[in-house]
Scaffold this motif. Structure first.
Motif, PDB file in Angstrom:
ATOM      1  N   LEU A 178       0.819  -1.213   0.000  1.00  0.00           N
ATOM      2  CA  LEU A 178       0.000   0.000   0.000  1.00  0.00           C
ATOM      3  C   LEU A 178       0.850   1.259   0.000  1.00  0.00           C
ATOM      4  CD1 LEU A 178      -2.939   1.238   0.473  1.00  0.00           C
ATOM      5  CD2 LEU A 178      -2.311   1.242   2.894  1.00  0.00           C
ATOM      6  N   ALA A 179       1.878   1.281   0.862  1.00  0.00           N
ATOM      7  CA  ALA A 179       2.680   2.486   1.077  1.00  0.00           C
ATOM      8  C   ALA A 179       4.019   2.440   0.357  1.00  0.00           C
ATOM      9  CB  ALA A 179       2.904   2.697   2.576  1.00  0.00           C
ATOM     10  N   GLY A 180       4.164   1.537  -0.602  1.00  0.00           N
ATOM     11  CA  GLY A 180       5.396   1.482  -1.374  1.00  0.00           C
ATOM     12  C   GLY A 180       5.587   2.749  -2.197  1.00  0.00           C
ATOM     13  N   PRO A 181       6.763   2.950  -2.769  1.00  0.00           N
ATOM     14  CA  PRO A 181       7.043   4.176  -3.527  1.00  0.00           C
ATOM     15  C   PRO A 181       6.009   4.475  -4.606  1.00  0.00           C
ATOM     16  CG  PRO A 181       9.055   2.925  -3.201  1.00  0.00           C
ATOM     17  CD  PRO A 181       7.939   2.049  -2.709  1.00  0.00           C
ATOM     18  N   HIS A 182       5.423   3.423  -5.179  1.00  0.00           N
ATOM     19  CA  HIS A 182       4.413   3.606  -6.224  1.00  0.00           C
ATOM     20  C   HIS A 182       3.112   2.890  -5.865  1.00  0.00           C
ATOM     21  CE1 HIS A 182       8.234   4.072  -8.798  1.00  0.00           C
ATOM     22  NE2 HIS A 182       7.777   5.277  -8.498  1.00  0.00           N
ATOM     23  N   GLY A 183       2.873   2.728  -4.560  1.00  0.00           N
ATOM     24  CA  GLY A 183       1.635   2.119  -4.103  1.00  0.00           C
ATOM     25  C   GLY A 183       0.469   3.087  -4.190  1.00  0.00           C
ATOM     26  N   PHE A 184      -0.682   2.661  -3.707  1.00  0.00           N
ATOM     27  CA  PHE A 184      -1.881   3.486  -3.841  1.00  0.00           C
ATOM     28  C   PHE A 184      -1.774   4.813  -3.100  1.00  0.00           C
ATOM     29  CE2 PHE A 184      -4.548   0.575  -6.149  1.00  0.00           C
ATOM     30  CZ  PHE A 184      -5.533   1.402  -6.668  1.00  0.00           C
ATOM     31  N   LEU A 185      -0.998   4.859  -2.030  1.00  0.00           N
ATOM     32  CA  LEU A 185      -0.873   6.116  -1.294  1.00  0.00           C
ATOM     33  C   LEU A 185      -0.042   7.145  -2.053  1.00  0.00           C
ATOM     34  CD1 LEU A 185      -0.395   4.912   2.391  1.00  0.00           C
ATOM     35  CD2 LEU A 185      -2.504   5.340   1.116  1.00  0.00           C
ATOM     36  N   ALA A 186       0.636   6.699  -3.109  1.00  0.00           N
ATOM     37  CA  ALA A 186       1.443   7.613  -3.919  1.00  0.00           C
ATOM     38  C   ALA A 186       0.631   8.275  -5.029  1.00  0.00           C
ATOM     39  CB  ALA A 186       2.633   6.863  -4.522  1.00  0.00           C
ATOM     40  N   ILE A 187      -0.614   7.868  -5.239  1.00  0.00           N
ATOM     41  CA  ILE A 187      -1.428   8.423  -6.320  1.00  0.00           C
ATOM     42  C   ILE A 187      -1.762   9.882  -6.017  1.00  0.00           C
ATOM     43  CG2 ILE A 187      -3.670   8.299  -7.477  1.00  0.00           C
ATOM     44  CD1 ILE A 187      -3.565   5.283  -7.154  1.00  0.00           C
ATOM     45  N   THR A 188      -1.515  10.750  -7.000  1.00  0.00           N
ATOM     46  CA  THR A 188      -1.756  12.177  -6.817  1.00  0.00           C
ATOM     47  C   THR A 188      -3.036  12.667  -7.483  1.00  0.00           C
ATOM     48  OG1 THR A 188      -0.286  12.568  -8.709  1.00  0.00           O
ATOM     49  CG2 THR A 188       0.672  12.780  -6.499  1.00  0.00           C
ATOM     50  N   SER A 189      -3.571  11.902  -8.436  1.00  0.00           N
ATOM     51  CA  SER A 189      -4.802  12.323  -9.106  1.00  0.00           C
ATOM     52  C   SER A 189      -5.384  11.157  -9.893  1.00  0.00           C
ATOM     53  CB  SER A 189      -4.541  13.508 -10.054  1.00  0.00           C
ATOM     54  OG  SER A 189      -3.595  13.132 -11.048  1.00  0.00           O
ATOM     55  N   LEU A 190      -6.647  11.311 -10.268  1.00  0.00           N
ATOM     56  CA  LEU A 190      -7.356  10.326 -11.099  1.00  0.00           C
ATOM     57  C   LEU A 190      -7.974  11.085 -12.264  1.00  0.00           C
ATOM     58  CD1 LEU A 190      -8.803   7.667 -11.837  1.00  0.00           C
ATOM     59  CD2 LEU A 190     -10.513   8.215 -10.077  1.00  0.00           C
ATOM     60  N   HIS A 191      -7.560  10.736 -13.475  1.00  0.00           N
ATOM     61  CA  HIS A 191      -8.045  11.431 -14.671  1.00  0.00           C
ATOM     62  C   HIS A 191      -8.795  10.451 -15.569  1.00  0.00           C
ATOM     63  CE1 HIS A 191      -5.483  14.741 -13.452  1.00  0.00           C
ATOM     64  NE2 HIS A 191      -4.415  13.952 -13.493  1.00  0.00           N
ATOM     65  N   TRP A 192      -9.993  10.833 -15.986  1.00  0.00           N
ATOM     66  CA  TRP A 192     -10.803  10.042 -16.915  1.00  0.00           C
ATOM     67  C   TRP A 192     -10.539  10.592 -18.310  1.00  0.00           C
ATOM     68  CZ3 TRP A 192     -13.367   5.979 -14.751  1.00  0.00           C
ATOM     69  CH2 TRP A 192     -13.456   5.984 -13.355  1.00  0.00           C
ATOM     70  N   LEU A 193      -9.922   9.784 -19.159  1.00  0.00           N
ATOM     71  CA  LEU A 193      -9.476  10.264 -20.455  1.00  0.00           C
ATOM     72  C   LEU A 193     -10.625  10.341 -21.452  1.00  0.00           C
ATOM     73  CD1 LEU A 193      -6.105   8.314 -20.746  1.00  0.00           C
ATOM     74  CD2 LEU A 193      -6.537  10.587 -19.781  1.00  0.00           C
ATOM     75  N   SER A 194     -10.518  11.307 -22.360  1.00  0.00           N
ATOM     76  CA  SER A 194     -11.505  11.481 -23.425  1.00  0.00           C
ATOM     77  C   SER A 194     -10.775  11.499 -24.762  1.00  0.00           C
ATOM     78  CB  SER A 194     -12.269  12.796 -23.223  1.00  0.00           C
ATOM     79  OG  SER A 194     -11.409  13.910 -23.436  1.00  0.00           O
ATOM     80  N   ALA A 195     -11.521  11.722 -25.825  1.00  0.00           N
ATOM     81  CA  ALA A 195     -10.911  11.770 -27.155  1.00  0.00           C
ATOM     82  C   ALA A 195     -10.064  13.023 -27.345  1.00  0.00           C
ATOM     83  CB  ALA A 195     -12.002  11.694 -28.221  1.00  0.00           C
ATOM     84  N   ALA A 205      -9.125  -9.823   7.179  1.00  0.00           N
ATOM     85  CA  ALA A 205     -10.050  -8.944   6.463  1.00  0.00           C
ATOM     86  C   ALA A 205      -9.350  -7.605   6.247  1.00  0.00           C
ATOM     87  CB  ALA A 205     -11.336  -8.771   7.251  1.00  0.00           C
ATOM     88  N   ALA A 206      -9.133  -7.248   4.994  1.00  0.00           N
ATOM     89  CA  ALA A 206      -8.252  -6.129   4.662  1.00  0.00           C
ATOM     90  C   ALA A 206      -9.007  -4.963   4.039  1.00  0.00           C
ATOM     91  CB  ALA A 206      -7.160  -6.597   3.700  1.00  0.00           C
ATOM     92  N   ASN A 207      -8.504  -3.777   4.293  1.00  0.00           N
ATOM     93  CA  ASN A 207      -9.012  -2.591   3.606  1.00  0.00           C
ATOM     94  C   ASN A 207      -8.606  -2.611   2.149  1.00  0.00           C
ATOM     95  OD1 ASN A 207     -10.176  -1.393   5.902  1.00  0.00           O
ATOM     96  ND2 ASN A 207      -8.234  -0.457   6.486  1.00  0.00           N
ATOM     97  N   LEU A 208      -9.487  -2.103   1.294  1.00  0.00           N
ATOM     98  CA  LEU A 208      -9.142  -1.840  -0.090  1.00  0.00           C
ATOM     99  C   LEU A 208      -8.593  -0.420  -0.192  1.00  0.00           C
ATOM    100  CD1 LEU A 208     -11.172  -4.308  -0.259  1.00  0.00           C
ATOM    101  CD2 LEU A 208     -11.699  -3.488  -2.565  1.00  0.00           C
ATOM    102  N   PRO A 209      -7.970  -0.071  -1.324  1.00  0.00           N
ATOM    103  CA  PRO A 209      -7.380   1.273  -1.436  1.00  0.00           C
ATOM    104  C   PRO A 209      -8.361   2.414  -1.195  1.00  0.00           C
ATOM    105  CG  PRO A 209      -6.501  -0.139  -3.145  1.00  0.00           C
ATOM    106  CD  PRO A 209      -7.578  -0.926  -2.462  1.00  0.00           C
ATOM    107  N   CYS A 210      -9.646   2.220  -1.530  1.00  0.00           N
ATOM    108  CA  CYS A 210     -10.613   3.308  -1.338  1.00  0.00           C
ATOM    109  C   CYS A 210     -10.799   3.664   0.129  1.00  0.00           C
ATOM    110  CB  CYS A 210     -11.957   2.947  -1.969  1.00  0.00           C
ATOM    111  SG  CYS A 210     -12.688   1.418  -1.334  1.00  0.00           S
ATOM    112  N   ALA A 211     -10.333   2.797   1.031  1.00  0.00           N
ATOM    113  CA  ALA A 211     -10.401   3.130   2.455  1.00  0.00           C
ATOM    114  C   ALA A 211      -9.454   4.274   2.797  1.00  0.00           C
ATOM    115  CB  ALA A 211     -10.069   1.903   3.305  1.00  0.00           C
ATOM    116  N   TYR A 212      -8.455   4.516   1.932  1.00  0.00           N
ATOM    117  CA  TYR A 212      -7.429   5.530   2.207  1.00  0.00           C
ATOM    118  C   TYR A 212      -7.529   6.755   1.306  1.00  0.00           C
ATOM    119  CZ  TYR A 212      -5.332   1.484   4.501  1.00  0.00           C
ATOM    120  OH  TYR A 212      -5.125   0.380   5.302  1.00  0.00           O
ATOM    121  N   THR A 213      -7.992   6.549   0.077  1.00  0.00           N
ATOM    122  CA  THR A 213      -7.968   7.634  -0.898  1.00  0.00           C
ATOM    123  C   THR A 213      -9.225   7.618  -1.757  1.00  0.00           C
ATOM    124  OG1 THR A 213      -6.801   8.525  -2.844  1.00  0.00           O
ATOM    125  CG2 THR A 213      -6.622   6.165  -2.457  1.00  0.00           C
ATOM    126  N   ASP A 214      -9.676   8.802  -2.133  1.00  0.00           N
ATOM    127  CA  ASP A 214     -10.821   8.925  -3.034  1.00  0.00           C
ATOM    128  C   ASP A 214     -10.425   8.701  -4.488  1.00  0.00           C
ATOM    129  OD1 ASP A 214     -12.473   9.547  -0.891  1.00  0.00           O
ATOM    130  OD2 ASP A 214     -12.194  11.710  -1.116  1.00  0.00           O
TER     131      ASP A 214
END
Length: 273
Positions: free
Chosen positions: A26-43, A233-242
């Motif tokens: 989860l907290a690795g250098p490129h784990g889910f906690l490292a995500i800075t944004s979520l972009h939905w791509l278009s044409a 029983a484990a948390n999924l990434p959404c438990a930490y970040t939107d």
């Protein structure tokens, strides 16, 4: 398996190792906690502050157009200019490199998305631990896998409102707790023959994360027997970040009992130690 069969000291050590390894991912250098944004791509090719290039979703898959001086590393090769990643399968991800970051290029719920992962992200930098119940062998339950005649497509909601995931379910897992039999719809796990169960219970939103928890179950034995270790029983990434699109449990997996074990609400979401 009964509580009497379990070496308690070894049981705790194994649980601590599992918990530690789960947090390292989860907290690795490129784990889910490292995500800075979520972009939905278009044409329309679009640039984002936390990733190089202009990104678009096209019939040939995700395409990036890198300006002069910009580059990515794809499978060890430096790419410049226009680069097409090809059509990405549902729930698959690619991870081109950019300096000390990676840019997750993925497909979720039928949409091409971009999720840059930067090691210096504040959520990752401030992470310390995930609170959890003390491991207790009484939460290791024996159960039975009840396969369907044919896998069934099961549609579930997602942490992002308006999205849906579709998974193939090979069957249900049945177990008993305090004299009551419960059945949970299972999905295929990460290893051949293994199972994944998403569930909530009456602790959800109180001491454990409201939306979901995940339990990994090993392959059934020859008679269909399985072990459900609810301590894991484990948390999924959404438990930490939107910035996650995690699936929600099927309606029948909302247990009317308290599973007072496993990971709790993260500190980042107001959880207590």
């Amino acid at each position: 398996m009964t509580v009497q069969d379990i070496d308690r000291a070894a049981f705790v050590r194994e649980w601590e190792q599992w918990h530690r390894e789960h947090e390292e991912v989860l907290a690795g250098p490129h784990g889910f906690l490292a995500i800075t944004s979520l972009h939905w791509l278009s044409a329309e090719p679009t640039r984002f502050e936390d990733a190089p290039g202009a990104w678009s979703s096209t019939p040939e898959g995700v395409v990036v157009e890198l300006a002069e001086g910009e580059e990515l590393t794809v499978d060890g090769t430096v790419v410049r200019g226009r680069y097409a990643f090809g059509v990405i399968g549902e729930r698959d991800s690619l991870y081109p490199g950019f300096g000390d970051a990676v840019i997750e290029v993925a497909k979720r719920c039928g949409h091409d998305i971009l999720r840059p992962r930067h090691p210096g992200n504040a959520l990752r930098a401030g992470f310390t631990r995930t609170p959890a119940y003390a491991p207790d062998p009484r939460w290791v339950r024996t159960g039975r896998f009840l396969p369907f005649d044919h896998p069934r497509a099961v549609t579930v909601g997602a942490a992002v409102e308006g999205l849906e995931h579709v998974y193939d379910s090979p069957g249900q897992v049945e177990f008993e707790l305090d004299g009551t039999v419960h059945r949970l719809t299972a999905f295929n796990g990460g290893r051949p023959g293994s199972l994944t169960v998403l569930f909530t219970d009456t602790t959800s939103g109180v001491t454990t994360y409201a939306a979901n928890r995940s339990l990994q179950i090993g392959p059934p034995d020859a008679e269909g027997g399985v072990i459900l270790d609810f301590n894991r029983a484990a948390n999924l990434p959404c438990a930490y970040t939107d910035l996650a699109t995690c699936p929600l449990p099927p309606a029948e997996n909302r247990l009317p009992v308290a599973i007072e074990t496993g990971e709790k609400i993260p500190l980042e979401r107001g959880g207590q130690g």
